[in-house]
Write a protein that holds these residues in place. Structure first.
Motif, PDB file in Angstrom:
ATOM      1  N   ASP A   7     -39.757 -32.740 -19.634  1.00  0.00           N
ATOM      2  CA  ASP A   7     -40.897 -31.920 -19.238  1.00  0.00           C
ATOM      3  C   ASP A   7     -41.153 -32.187 -17.759  1.00  0.00           C
ATOM      4  OD1 ASP A   7     -43.436 -30.869 -18.671  1.00  0.00           O
ATOM      5  OD2 ASP A   7     -44.189 -31.328 -20.676  1.00  0.00           O
ATOM      6  N   GLU A   8     -40.959 -31.181 -16.923  1.00  0.00           N
ATOM      7  CA  GLU A   8     -41.142 -31.364 -15.479  1.00  0.00           C
ATOM      8  C   GLU A   8     -42.592 -31.641 -15.113  1.00  0.00           C
ATOM      9  OE1 GLU A   8     -37.833 -29.014 -13.020  1.00  0.00           O
ATOM     10  OE2 GLU A   8     -39.205 -27.696 -14.108  1.00  0.00           O
ATOM     11  N   LEU A   9     -43.532 -31.178 -15.928  1.00  0.00           N
ATOM     12  CA  LEU A   9     -44.946 -31.385 -15.612  1.00  0.00           C
ATOM     13  C   LEU A   9     -45.381 -32.824 -15.843  1.00  0.00           C
ATOM     14  CD1 LEU A   9     -46.476 -28.117 -17.094  1.00  0.00           C
ATOM     15  CD2 LEU A   9     -45.937 -28.628 -14.705  1.00  0.00           C
ATOM     16  N   THR A  10     -44.842 -33.453 -16.889  1.00  0.00           N
ATOM     17  CA  THR A  10     -45.268 -34.814 -17.225  1.00  0.00           C
ATOM     18  C   THR A  10     -44.211 -35.862 -16.925  1.00  0.00           C
ATOM     19  OG1 THR A  10     -44.422 -34.687 -19.496  1.00  0.00           O
ATOM     20  CG2 THR A  10     -46.705 -33.940 -19.119  1.00  0.00           C
ATOM     21  N   GLY A  11     -42.954 -35.437 -16.752  1.00  0.00           N
ATOM     22  CA  GLY A  11     -41.858 -36.382 -16.534  1.00  0.00           C
ATOM     23  C   GLY A  11     -41.367 -37.036 -17.820  1.00  0.00           C
ATOM     24  N   LYS A  12     -41.919 -36.635 -18.955  1.00  0.00           N
ATOM     25  CA  LYS A  12     -41.540 -37.254 -20.232  1.00  0.00           C
ATOM     26  C   LYS A  12     -40.276 -36.613 -20.798  1.00  0.00           C
ATOM     27  CE  LYS A  12     -46.130 -38.663 -21.625  1.00  0.00           C
ATOM     28  NZ  LYS A  12     -47.171 -38.568 -22.635  1.00  0.00           N
ATOM     29  N   VAL A  13     -39.467 -37.454 -21.438  1.00  0.00           N
ATOM     30  CA  VAL A  13     -38.279 -36.958 -22.127  1.00  0.00           C
ATOM     31  C   VAL A  13     -38.743 -36.277 -23.413  1.00  0.00           C
ATOM     32  CG1 VAL A  13     -36.120 -37.595 -23.264  1.00  0.00           C
ATOM     33  CG2 VAL A  13     -36.793 -38.741 -21.144  1.00  0.00           C
ATOM     34  N   ILE A  14     -38.411 -35.000 -23.547  1.00  0.00           N
ATOM     35  CA  ILE A  14     -38.777 -34.232 -24.736  1.00  0.00           C
ATOM     36  C   ILE A  14     -37.739 -34.448 -25.832  1.00  0.00           C
ATOM     37  CG2 ILE A  14     -39.169 -31.905 -25.649  1.00  0.00           C
ATOM     38  CD1 ILE A  14     -41.310 -32.942 -23.642  1.00  0.00           C
ATOM     39  N   LEU A  15     -36.462 -34.449 -25.419  1.00  0.00           N
ATOM     40  CA  LEU A  15     -35.362 -34.664 -26.352  1.00  0.00           C
ATOM     41  C   LEU A  15     -34.283 -35.443 -25.614  1.00  0.00           C
ATOM     42  CD1 LEU A  15     -34.074 -34.023 -29.144  1.00  0.00           C
ATOM     43  CD2 LEU A  15     -33.091 -31.985 -28.077  1.00  0.00           C
ATOM     44  N   ALA A  16     -33.967 -36.634 -26.119  1.00  0.00           N
ATOM     45  CA  ALA A  16     -32.931 -37.449 -25.485  1.00  0.00           C
ATOM     46  C   ALA A  16     -31.571 -36.798 -25.687  1.00  0.00           C
ATOM     47  CB  ALA A  16     -32.929 -38.856 -26.074  1.00  0.00           C
ATOM     48  N   GLY A  17     -30.734 -36.881 -24.667  1.00  0.00           N
ATOM     49  CA  GLY A  17     -29.375 -36.374 -24.772  1.00  0.00           C
ATOM     50  C   GLY A  17     -28.488 -37.405 -25.445  1.00  0.00           C
ATOM     51  N   GLN A  18     -27.245 -37.022 -25.699  1.00  0.00           N
ATOM     52  CA  GLN A  18     -26.298 -37.942 -26.330  1.00  0.00           C
ATOM     53  C   GLN A  18     -25.053 -38.059 -25.457  1.00  0.00           C
ATOM     54  OE1 GLN A  18     -25.495 -36.719 -30.337  1.00  0.00           O
ATOM     55  NE2 GLN A  18     -27.499 -37.392 -31.060  1.00  0.00           N
ATOM     56  N   LEU A  19     -24.602 -39.306 -25.292  1.00  0.00           N
ATOM     57  CA  LEU A  19     -23.402 -39.602 -24.526  1.00  0.00           C
ATOM     58  C   LEU A  19     -22.413 -40.341 -25.402  1.00  0.00           C
ATOM     59  CD1 LEU A  19     -25.019 -41.076 -21.271  1.00  0.00           C
ATOM     60  CD2 LEU A  19     -24.162 -38.748 -21.603  1.00  0.00           C
ATOM     61  N   ARG A  20     -21.130 -40.200 -25.055  1.00  0.00           N
ATOM     62  CA  ARG A  20     -20.080 -40.969 -25.707  1.00  0.00           C
ATOM     63  C   ARG A  20     -19.326 -41.701 -24.599  1.00  0.00           C
ATOM     64  NH1 ARG A  20     -16.801 -37.897 -29.775  1.00  0.00           N
ATOM     65  NH2 ARG A  20     -17.077 -36.273 -28.241  1.00  0.00           N
ATOM     66  N   ARG A  21     -19.068 -42.988 -24.807  1.00  0.00           N
ATOM     67  CA  ARG A  21     -18.279 -43.753 -23.844  1.00  0.00           C
ATOM     68  C   ARG A  21     -16.828 -43.305 -23.934  1.00  0.00           C
ATOM     69  NH1 ARG A  21     -20.379 -47.754 -21.185  1.00  0.00           N
ATOM     70  NH2 ARG A  21     -22.387 -48.610 -21.782  1.00  0.00           N
ATOM     71  N   VAL A  22     -16.187 -43.147 -22.766  1.00  0.00           N
ATOM     72  CA  VAL A  22     -14.776 -42.755 -22.702  1.00  0.00           C
ATOM     73  C   VAL A  22     -14.089 -43.571 -21.617  1.00  0.00           C
ATOM     74  CG1 VAL A  22     -15.107 -40.404 -23.554  1.00  0.00           C
ATOM     75  CG2 VAL A  22     -15.273 -40.853 -21.114  1.00  0.00           C
ATOM     76  N   ALA A  23     -12.790 -43.702 -21.738  1.00  0.00           N
ATOM     77  CA  ALA A  23     -12.008 -44.383 -20.713  1.00  0.00           C
ATOM     78  C   ALA A  23     -11.856 -43.450 -19.521  1.00  0.00           C
ATOM     79  CB  ALA A  23     -10.636 -44.757 -21.268  1.00  0.00           C
ATOM     80  N   GLY A  24     -11.819 -44.014 -18.319  1.00  0.00           N
ATOM     81  CA  GLY A  24     -11.599 -43.198 -17.132  1.00  0.00           C
ATOM     82  C   GLY A  24     -12.777 -43.252 -16.197  1.00  0.00           C
ATOM     83  N   LEU A  25     -12.611 -42.610 -15.045  1.00  0.00           N
ATOM     84  CA  LEU A  25     -13.632 -42.643 -14.008  1.00  0.00           C
ATOM     85  C   LEU A  25     -14.545 -41.427 -14.023  1.00  0.00           C
ATOM     86  CD1 LEU A  25     -11.419 -43.918 -11.071  1.00  0.00           C
ATOM     87  CD2 LEU A  25     -13.014 -45.233 -12.479  1.00  0.00           C
ATOM     88  N   ALA A  26     -13.992 -40.271 -14.365  1.00  0.00           N
ATOM     89  CA  ALA A  26     -14.781 -39.038 -14.287  1.00  0.00           C
ATOM     90  C   ALA A  26     -15.560 -38.797 -15.561  1.00  0.00           C
ATOM     91  CB  ALA A  26     -13.865 -37.851 -14.019  1.00  0.00           C
ATOM     92  N   SER A  27     -16.785 -38.376 -15.394  1.00  0.00           N
ATOM     93  CA  SER A  27     -17.607 -38.004 -16.542  1.00  0.00           C
ATOM     94  C   SER A  27     -17.389 -36.534 -16.840  1.00  0.00           C
ATOM     95  CB  SER A  27     -19.088 -38.253 -16.241  1.00  0.00           C
ATOM     96  OG  SER A  27     -19.316 -39.626 -16.061  1.00  0.00           O
ATOM     97  N   THR A  28     -17.441 -36.184 -18.096  1.00  0.00           N
ATOM     98  CA  THR A  28     -17.273 -34.796 -18.509  1.00  0.00           C
ATOM     99  C   THR A  28     -18.646 -34.208 -18.770  1.00  0.00           C
ATOM    100  OG1 THR A  28     -15.200 -35.393 -19.564  1.00  0.00           O
ATOM    101  CG2 THR A  28     -16.152 -33.274 -20.164  1.00  0.00           C
ATOM    102  N   LYS A  29     -18.907 -33.045 -18.177  1.00  0.00           N
ATOM    103  CA  LYS A  29     -20.198 -32.390 -18.398  1.00  0.00           C
ATOM    104  C   LYS A  29     -20.169 -31.610 -19.696  1.00  0.00           C
ATOM    105  CE  LYS A  29     -21.772 -31.973 -13.697  1.00  0.00           C
ATOM    106  NZ  LYS A  29     -22.329 -31.111 -12.694  1.00  0.00           N
ATOM    107  N   TRP A  30     -21.368 -31.274 -20.176  1.00  0.00           N
ATOM    108  CA  TRP A  30     -21.530 -30.526 -21.407  1.00  0.00           C
ATOM    109  C   TRP A  30     -20.815 -29.196 -21.308  1.00  0.00           C
ATOM    110  CZ3 TRP A  30     -25.337 -26.463 -22.720  1.00  0.00           C
ATOM    111  CH2 TRP A  30     -25.404 -26.247 -24.084  1.00  0.00           C
ATOM    112  N   GLY A  31     -20.046 -28.864 -22.303  1.00  0.00           N
ATOM    113  CA  GLY A  31     -19.357 -27.596 -22.335  1.00  0.00           C
ATOM    114  C   GLY A  31     -17.998 -27.601 -21.679  1.00  0.00           C
ATOM    115  N   GLU A  32     -17.666 -28.645 -20.914  1.00  0.00           N
ATOM    116  CA  GLU A  32     -16.359 -28.724 -20.278  1.00  0.00           C
ATOM    117  C   GLU A  32     -15.370 -29.368 -21.230  1.00  0.00           C
ATOM    118  OE1 GLU A  32     -16.737 -30.979 -16.710  1.00  0.00           O
ATOM    119  OE2 GLU A  32     -17.791 -29.400 -15.646  1.00  0.00           O
ATOM    120  N   GLU A  33     -14.136 -29.000 -21.082  1.00  0.00           N
ATOM    121  CA  GLU A  33     -13.077 -29.615 -21.881  1.00  0.00           C
ATOM    122  C   GLU A  33     -12.661 -30.915 -21.205  1.00  0.00           C
ATOM    123  OE1 GLU A  33     -11.891 -28.542 -24.833  1.00  0.00           O
ATOM    124  OE2 GLU A  33     -13.419 -26.980 -24.740  1.00  0.00           O
ATOM    125  N   ALA A  34     -12.411 -31.939 -21.988  1.00  0.00           N
ATOM    126  CA  ALA A  34     -11.998 -33.231 -21.434  1.00  0.00           C
ATOM    127  C   ALA A  34     -10.547 -33.186 -21.028  1.00  0.00           C
ATOM    128  CB  ALA A  34     -12.227 -34.326 -22.464  1.00  0.00           C
TER     129      ALA A  34
END
Length: 157
Positions: free
Chosen positions: A130-157
């Motif tokens: 929420d930009e007005l309060t700065g509160k997290v409305i819904l936490a995102g989910q991450l998975r640890r992977v080998a390598g240096l580059a992070s993959t964004k949502w919707g991109e193919e690894a």
């Protein structure tokens, strides 16, 4: 021979603001007295304050459910369109609501790491803030992977 009737969810009776206001105004003075409050506000002042608060909440709910209905209708009507069109429309809705979609795993305080091994992160789902309060409305989910580059949502690894 008995026939089993499946459980049908019972729909609650609709509520209206005036019924809620009347019920609250009737109960608040007794509740204040029971709580040991020395001065109970006059009923006219109390009714005005309760009326304003209840109507504000009804208005907020109406805006929220209206926005959800718009989003659902958009998703239904654009189900056959490209993902980019739907995502663009959703981004516009989120911007209007001042809801920020966070897709950068570097902001790890807004995410939960669900699985995996490695030093980099793959974005499974975005976080929403929420930009007005700065509160997290819904936490995102991450998975640890080998390598240096992070993959964004919707991109193919």
């Amino acid at each position: 021979m008995e026939t089993a009737v499946p459980d049908v969810p019972v729909r609650p009776e609709p509520i209206d603001a005036m019924t809620v206001i009347k019920g609250v105004v009737e109960r608040v003075p007794k509740a204040l007295e029971a709580a040991g409050v020395d001065e109970v506000p006059p009923s006219g002042t109390l009714a005005t304050a309760v009326r304003r608060a209840v109507l504000d909440e009804f208005r907020t709910r109406a805006q929220f459910v209206g926005r959800l209905a718009e989003i659902d209708a958009l998703l239904w009507s654009r189900a056959r369109d490209s993902r980019e069109a739907v995502e663009g429309a959703m981004t516009a809705h989120l911007r209007e609501l001042r809801l920020l979609r966070v897709t950068e795993p570097e902001e790890s305080d807004r995410f939960v790491v669900t699985e995996g091994e490695g030093d980099a992160f793959e974005l499974l789902s975005p976080a929403y803030v929420d930009e007005l309060t700065g509160k997290v409305i819904l936490a995102g989910q991450l998975r640890r992977v080998a390598g240096l580059a992070s993959t964004k949502w919707g991109e193919e690894a």
